[in-house]
Write an enzyme that holds these catalytic residues in place. Sequence first.
Site, short mmCIF file in Angstrom:
data_model
loop_
_atom_site.label_atom_id
_atom_site.label_comp_id
_atom_site.label_asym_id
_atom_site.label_seq_id
_atom_site.Cartn_x
_atom_site.Cartn_y
_atom_site.Cartn_z
N PHE A 92 1.05 -0.68 -0.42
CA PHE A 92 -0.09 0.03 0.38
C PHE A 92 0.55 1.42 0.67
O PHE A 92 0.45 2.08 0.00
CB PHE A 92 -1.13 0.48 1.53
CG PHE A 92 -1.88 -1.17 1.27
CD1 PHE A 92 -1.61 -2.02 2.22
CD2 PHE A 92 -3.16 -1.19 0.72
CE1 PHE A 92 -2.36 -3.54 1.89
CE2 PHE A 92 -3.63 -2.66 0.27
CZ PHE A 92 -3.02 -3.28 1.64
N GLU A 93 2.68 0.90 0.05
CA GLU A 93 2.77 2.48 0.28
C GLU A 93 4.13 2.71 -1.29
O GLU A 93 4.14 3.85 -1.46
CB GLU A 93 3.71 2.15 1.04
CG GLU A 93 3.31 2.57 2.22
CD GLU A 93 4.50 2.09 3.40
OE1 GLU A 93 5.90 2.00 3.95
OE2 GLU A 93 4.44 2.29 5.17
#
Length: 686
Positions: free
Chosen positions: A487-488
């Site tokens: 998600f980063e």
Amino acid sequence: MKPPFLLALVVCSVVSTNLKMVSKRNSVDGCIDWSVDLKTYMALAGEPVRVKCALFYSYIRTNYSTAQSTGLRLMWYKNKGDLEEPIIFSEVRMSKEEDSIWFHSAEAQDSGFYTCVLRNSTYCMKVSMSLTVAENESGLCYNSRIRYLEKSEVTKRKEISCPDMDDFKKSDQEPDVVWYKECKPKMWRSIIIQKGNALLIQEVQEEDGGNYTCELKYEGKLVRRTTELKVTALLTDKPPKPLFPMENQPSVIDVQLGKPLNIPCKAFFGFSGESGPMIYWMKGEKFIEELAGHIREGEIRLLKEHLGEKEVELALIFDSVVEADLANYTCHVENRNGRKHASVLLRKKDLIYKIELAGGLGAIFLLLVLLVVIYKCYNIELMLFYRQHFGADETNDDNKEYDAYLSYTKVDQDTLDCDNPEEEQFALEVLPDVLEKHYGYKLFIPERDLIPSGTYMEDLTRYVEQSRRLIIVLTPDYILRRGWSIFELESRLHNMLVSGEIKVILIECTELKGKVNCQEVESLKRSIKLLSLIKWKGSKSSKLNSKFWKHLVYEMPIKKKEMLPRCHVLDSAEQGLFGELQPIPSIAMTSTSATLVSSQADLPEFHPSDSMQIRHCCRGYKHEIPATTLPVPSLGNHHTYCNLPLTLLNGQLPLNNTLKDTQEFHRNSSLLPLSSKELSFTSDIW
């Protein structure tokens, strides 16, 4: 006869002496002193100002020329305390011209009292004039201490003159005067006309109130005079009006003996000129000052004021009410137009009223406490009840396919010791089972539902965008492998978390302190805008009516409950570790009608005696399989699998396995049963 005559002579002598003393009361050393004249002179620092001797304008019927021709001399003094010092004129900054003193450039130190004395050898008379010199206030063209004051009633006609203009007139022309309001040039209304040195307002309105400054030039210097115009209401012709107590309607007040008491009297006064409001209390025919010392009047308070109309209040104060105070009290209000009054009757309060009041307040307080306790203990249940009966379906028209995306870590049992197998089973089996089977939610489980259509990151991003919630099962293994890194790394996923586009449900499976780096967890929490944290407490949270499941359902989207068929979720032979909750396998299940030639005995890695009979499979991909590899013989009810580990979707190779030729690996294992080791030979994060 002589004694009476002598007595009368003595009396006449005393009276004559007293008359002489009265006639000389305002004289000092034989000089008549008229004290300080009413007119005050005001100027700003640096401006010229003229101080005229008031004797020739208000006190004697002669002018300066006539007085000088009769031998009278005019002398000037400045008061310094009790002394009067003669003024020495320098002719540069201050000079004497006939009956006046000219300050060509006034300074603040020039402020004070100036005395003019008119005298000769037999005659003396004097009077003092006040001069105030001040600096401009910051940001203004005047000083509020040296303003002139004018008043006007609303709708009336008013003329504002420029003060002291006669002192700056030249014989051949009028001074050129410019008017300002609040130190700014103004476009005057049609009914405001400049008439010579004055400003004429033909019909005064409320907004006409303010500061008017006239400006002219004299001997190369600016001269400013400021007048404050106060607009008032029309002069009233009515007496004041009592507001409380009301006129002709006596008020009854129940009082408790021994307690202090404060009774306000409020009244409205119309504008009646300079006279202030008159308001007072009486008990019968006696004023309050005539009563006992424990009863007194307070100070008159101004509650409201508008255009000179006032609403005032006067309190009647009892330090301690006694039996004798139970009587009628009247509030009187007066102005020059008349008087009005209103009454208050004090009556003893029965004790039952206090008991009823205390009981009522106590019941209300207990009810509020009970409601607060119920809400604190059952707030989630109350919200779920409201959502079930009155909440709108959140899934309508949002163009999203899944209720939640499930992110978790699948641990390799052979390569990593798992201290919490119960948490592993919860994340991979119990959680999806309950949400889908019991509550009817549709979850996206990457290991089960991912259909490759592009790159792995693009596929995951697309499915997260199609989900209404993101569930992250936070275990120590998930943190050690930084399961949230996906998600980063993907900008779209990161923006969804930071902007709050998707709500994140974070499930903690154990106490993380001492096991992992909690700073990374806190950093993750801070980066998510919409975050709900729920803790799984093992067996305490296993029952469906536990706080955990209620909290989780509360954070999930609002939708009607839809039960999924059991065949879509569980095998009939599968049992979980939690009694009431039924698990689903860590890899989603499917079966195929195709069978292999090899029998069960030919599969050395197949263990039918495992504690959990889980059917394993992986998603089928576009992989051409030769028809010759599917023989007719069957292995019975055994399941078949494509030997394509899901970890390879990320381009990863199995841990502790080295393949010399990746293409050969795929070619030689296109359709073989997967062993339990192959299904868990690495840690997959979804």
